[in-house]
Scaffold this active site. Structure first.
Site, PDB file in Angstrom:
ATOM      1  N   ARG A  51       0.877  -1.176   0.000  1.00 45.61           N
ATOM      2  CA  ARG A  51       0.000   0.000   0.000  1.00 45.61           C
ATOM      3  C   ARG A  51       0.914   1.225   0.000  1.00 45.61           C
ATOM      4  O   ARG A  51       2.124   1.125   0.074  1.00 45.61           O
ATOM      5  CB  ARG A  51      -1.029  -0.004   1.147  1.00 45.61           C
ATOM      6  CG  ARG A  51      -0.763  -0.775   2.379  1.00 45.61           C
ATOM      7  CD  ARG A  51       0.282  -0.171   3.257  1.00 45.61           C
ATOM      8  NE  ARG A  51       0.037   1.241   3.483  1.00 45.61           N
ATOM      9  CZ  ARG A  51       0.956   2.137   3.735  1.00 45.61           C
ATOM     10  NH1 ARG A  51       2.235   1.791   3.810  1.00 45.61           N
ATOM     11  NH2 ARG A  51       0.656   3.412   3.914  1.00 45.61           N
ATOM     12  N   GLY A  52       0.275   2.400  -0.052  1.00 49.18           N
ATOM     13  CA  GLY A  52       1.064   3.625  -0.201  1.00 49.18           C
ATOM     14  C   GLY A  52       1.184   3.912  -1.689  1.00 49.18           C
ATOM     15  O   GLY A  52       1.471   2.997  -2.486  1.00 49.18           O
ATOM     16  N   ALA A  53       0.945   5.177  -2.064  1.00 48.42           N
ATOM     17  CA  ALA A  53       0.829   5.512  -3.488  1.00 48.42           C
ATOM     18  C   ALA A  53       2.027   5.066  -4.348  1.00 48.42           C
ATOM     19  O   ALA A  53       1.834   4.348  -5.344  1.00 48.42           O
ATOM     20  CB  ALA A  53       0.564   7.009  -3.629  1.00 48.42           C
ATOM     21  N   ARG A  88      -7.004  -0.154  -7.005  1.00 46.53           N
ATOM     22  CA  ARG A  88      -7.317   0.864  -5.986  1.00 46.53           C
ATOM     23  C   ARG A  88      -7.516   2.182  -6.724  1.00 46.53           C
ATOM     24  O   ARG A  88      -6.687   2.558  -7.560  1.00 46.53           O
ATOM     25  CB  ARG A  88      -6.208   0.975  -4.933  1.00 46.53           C
ATOM     26  CG  ARG A  88      -6.244  -0.174  -3.923  1.00 46.53           C
ATOM     27  CD  ARG A  88      -5.401   0.117  -2.708  1.00 46.53           C
ATOM     28  NE  ARG A  88      -6.037   1.015  -1.769  1.00 46.53           N
ATOM     29  CZ  ARG A  88      -5.382   1.560  -0.743  1.00 46.53           C
ATOM     30  NH1 ARG A  88      -4.109   1.310  -0.552  1.00 46.53           N
ATOM     31  NH2 ARG A  88      -6.010   2.361   0.093  1.00 46.53           N
ATOM     32  N   GLN A 199      -2.425   2.314   9.977  1.00 43.89           N
ATOM     33  CA  GLN A 199      -1.111   2.322   9.314  1.00 43.89           C
ATOM     34  C   GLN A 199      -0.070   3.107  10.116  1.00 43.89           C
ATOM     35  O   GLN A 199       1.122   2.840  10.023  1.00 43.89           O
ATOM     36  CB  GLN A 199      -1.209   2.935   7.908  1.00 43.89           C
ATOM     37  CG  GLN A 199      -2.002   2.123   6.909  1.00 43.89           C
ATOM     38  CD  GLN A 199      -3.428   2.592   6.829  1.00 43.89           C
ATOM     39  OE1 GLN A 199      -4.034   2.977   7.824  1.00 43.89           O
ATOM     40  NE2 GLN A 199      -3.999   2.566   5.643  1.00 43.89           N
ATOM     41  N   ASP A 240      -1.781  10.908  -1.933  1.00 49.71           N
ATOM     42  CA  ASP A 240      -2.065   9.906  -2.969  1.00 49.71           C
ATOM     43  C   ASP A 240      -2.362  10.551  -4.309  1.00 49.71           C
ATOM     44  O   ASP A 240      -2.299   9.901  -5.354  1.00 49.71           O
ATOM     45  CB  ASP A 240      -3.246   9.036  -2.560  1.00 49.71           C
ATOM     46  CG  ASP A 240      -2.795   8.003  -1.547  1.00 49.71           C
ATOM     47  OD1 ASP A 240      -2.536   8.392  -0.405  1.00 49.71           O
ATOM     48  OD2 ASP A 240      -2.644   6.829  -1.927  1.00 49.71           O
ATOM     49  N   ASN A 250      -5.247  12.754   0.634  1.00 52.22           N
ATOM     50  CA  ASN A 250      -4.441  11.810   1.427  1.00 52.22           C
ATOM     51  C   ASN A 250      -5.356  11.043   2.386  1.00 52.22           C
ATOM     52  O   ASN A 250      -6.573  11.249   2.417  1.00 52.22           O
ATOM     53  CB  ASN A 250      -3.351  12.572   2.191  1.00 52.22           C
ATOM     54  CG  ASN A 250      -2.319  11.636   2.809  1.00 52.22           C
ATOM     55  OD1 ASN A 250      -1.814  10.728   2.141  1.00 52.22           O
ATOM     56  ND2 ASN A 250      -2.009  11.822   4.083  1.00 52.22           N
ATOM     57  N   LYS A 251      -4.773  10.183   3.158  1.00 56.03           N
ATOM     58  CA  LYS A 251      -5.509   9.304   4.074  1.00 56.03           C
ATOM     59  C   LYS A 251      -6.539  10.065   4.902  1.00 56.03           C
ATOM     60  O   LYS A 251      -6.268  11.162   5.384  1.00 56.03           O
ATOM     61  CB  LYS A 251      -4.496   8.604   4.992  1.00 56.03           C
ATOM     62  CG  LYS A 251      -5.033   7.625   5.992  1.00 56.03           C
ATOM     63  CD  LYS A 251      -5.946   6.564   5.421  1.00 56.03           C
ATOM     64  CE  LYS A 251      -5.310   5.782   4.287  1.00 56.03           C
ATOM     65  NZ  LYS A 251      -6.288   4.937   3.574  1.00 56.03           N
TER      66      LYS A 251
HETATM   67  O1  MRU Z   1      -4.468   3.429   2.205  1.00 56.82           O
HETATM   68  P1  MRU Z   1      -2.978   3.539   2.184  1.00 56.82           P
HETATM   69  O2  MRU Z   1      -2.318   2.914   3.360  1.00 56.82           O
HETATM   70  O3  MRU Z   1      -2.404   3.079   0.876  1.00 56.82           O
HETATM   71  O4  MRU Z   1      -2.754   5.108   2.272  1.00 56.82           O
HETATM   72  C1  MRU Z   1      -1.465   5.619   2.210  1.00 56.82           C
HETATM   73  C2  MRU Z   1      -1.428   7.075   2.424  1.00 56.82           C
HETATM   74  O5  MRU Z   1      -2.423   7.724   2.628  1.00 56.82           O
HETATM   75  C3  MRU Z   1      -0.107   7.726   2.304  1.00 56.82           C
HETATM   76  O6  MRU Z   1      -0.082   8.896   3.050  1.00 56.82           O
HETATM   77  C4  MRU Z   1       0.139   8.079   0.843  1.00 56.82           C
HETATM   78  O7  MRU Z   1      -0.016   6.981   0.015  1.00 56.82           O
HETATM   79  C5  MRU Z   1       1.443   8.703   0.648  1.00 56.82           C
HETATM   80  S1  MRU Z   1       2.658   7.483   0.291  1.00 56.82           S
HETATM   81  C6  MRU Z   1       4.198   8.020   0.502  1.00 56.82           C
END
Ligand code: MRU
Length: 356
Positions: A51-53, A88, A199, A240, A250-251
């Site tokens: 996970r993470g962009a 996603r 997370q 993201d 973002n999250k």
């Molecule tokens: O749902 P996730 O865990 O993939 O969300 C990740 C985030 O929101 C991060 O802040 C984002 O992807 C930045 S990654 C460096």
């Protein structure tokens, strides 16, 4: 970065297999998982084993390589790419990475297509490592400025995991923190737990611990009072999808942190590689906001007394829930964007000054 003192990247390719660290098992178990088919890659992204962009972008690129290994038929590759991009919806990196690989393989004959796709997937990873390192060096300047004024330790608040586990190495929001720590600056990180998937508590705290960086997990709603008490010197979060006007998706919960930071004059920075910029969407209402399974809200996972991973329900079965995974922080609440090319204002002028 390190796990048990051993350096790792979050994803790599060997013997026609993609290797990942299964993030659904962290921090309780460190497991390396093999992805052998494009379907494996799609499932790993959907289940958030990766996970993470930036990392899901890289996984999608390697997923297309796996598709090519399975079947070089153009229709199969096209369909695989379409399925990967849908795995996603919010992070723009998925489309960005797949567009890059598709562009490189277009017109390539079937004899070379695997090698060309693999080269591009690896280039995406190498570039992300370089960009994230530069984000760290650029963000370090802000940390140094704040510490020069304060002269003791700096308290940084972060949300979710925009750490190295969300990228290939270094992270985005954590990269300036790692650089500052390496320079001997005393850094302490307030880690938002980040419900519902935690997370922050599960991943950010874990990776900071492994690198020996002082951190404290806080409930998502605790940031406000810490800012009122002067216990937060700056916030750094990831993104993201960053719109060209500087709005940041973002999250879920990031927006509330930015509001609180504004009210308390706490600088609020967003760290990003250019791969998360969406130059096309002009209005944040057009961003597809992922809605995930309500199980993620109604159940929590942890380890029991025998260290066995267990899942328990925490509220009535009858209760309805809504699990929106991302929110949008308007540019006006963002102090600056920390990118691989430098720091800019969260605006079209700022971003175009660096990238066009
Ligand atoms: O749902 P996730 O865990 O993939 O969300 C990740 C985030 O929101 C991060 O802040 C984002 O992807 C930045 S990654 C460096």
């Amino acid at each position: 970065m390190k796990i048990n003192d051993k350096p790792y990247k979050t994803i790599w390719f060997e013997n026609n297999i993609v290797k990942i660290i299964d993030q659904t098992k962290l921090p309780h178990q460190f497991t390396i998982k093999s992805l052998k088919t494009v379907e494996d890659a799609i499932n790993a992204i959907k289940k958030m084993e990766v996970r993470g962009a930036p990392l899901i972008g890289a996984t999608a690129a390697f997923g297309l390589v796996l598709a090519i290994i399975e079947n070089k038929d153009q229709n199969f590759i096209k369909k695989s790419s379409e399925n990967l991009v849908k795995s996603r919806p919010t992070a723009i990196n998925l489309k960005w990475a797949l567009d890059r690989v598709n562009k490189r393989i277009s017109g390539t004959n079937s004899k070379n297509i695997f090698q060309v796709a693999l080269e591009e997937a690896r280039a995406i990873c190498e570039e992300d490592i370089k960009f994230c390192k530069n984000i760290g060096l650029n963000g370090l300047k802000i940390i140094e400025e704040i510490t020069n004024k304060k002269k003791d330790k700096i308290n940084i608040l972060t949300h979710c995991n925009a750490g190295w586990l969300a990228t290939i190495d270094w992270g985005t929001a954590t990269s300036p923190i790692y650089q500052a720590h390496r320079k001997g600056i005393k850094v302490h990180v307030w880690v938002d737990e980040t419900r519902p998937r935690n997370q922050g508590a599960n991943l950010t705290s874990y990776e900071l611990n492994e690198e020996g960086i002082s951190n404290t997990v806080i409930a998502d709603n605790a940031g406000g009072i810490l800012m009122q008490r002067g216990q937060v010197d700056m916030c750094i979060v990831g993104t993201d999808r960053t719109l060209s006007n500087g709005d940041v998706c973002n999250k879920i919960g990031t927006y509330l942190k930015a509001l609180s930071a504004k009210d308390n004059n706490v600088p609020f920075y967003v760290a990003l590689p250019s791969s998360t910029i969406d130059w096309n969407i002009k209005n944040h209402k057009e961003i597809p906001i992922e809605e995930r399974n309500s199980d993620e809200l109604s159940h929590v996972e942890g380890v029991d007394k025998d260290n066995k991973i267990t899942k328990v329900r925490i509220y009535p079965q009858k209760s309805k829930s809504l699990n929106l995974a991302f929110d949008v922080t308007p540019a006006k609440l963002v102090t600056g964007l920390i990118t691989e090319k430098g720091i800019c204002e969260a605006s079209e002028k700022g971003l175009k000054g660096l990238f066009k």
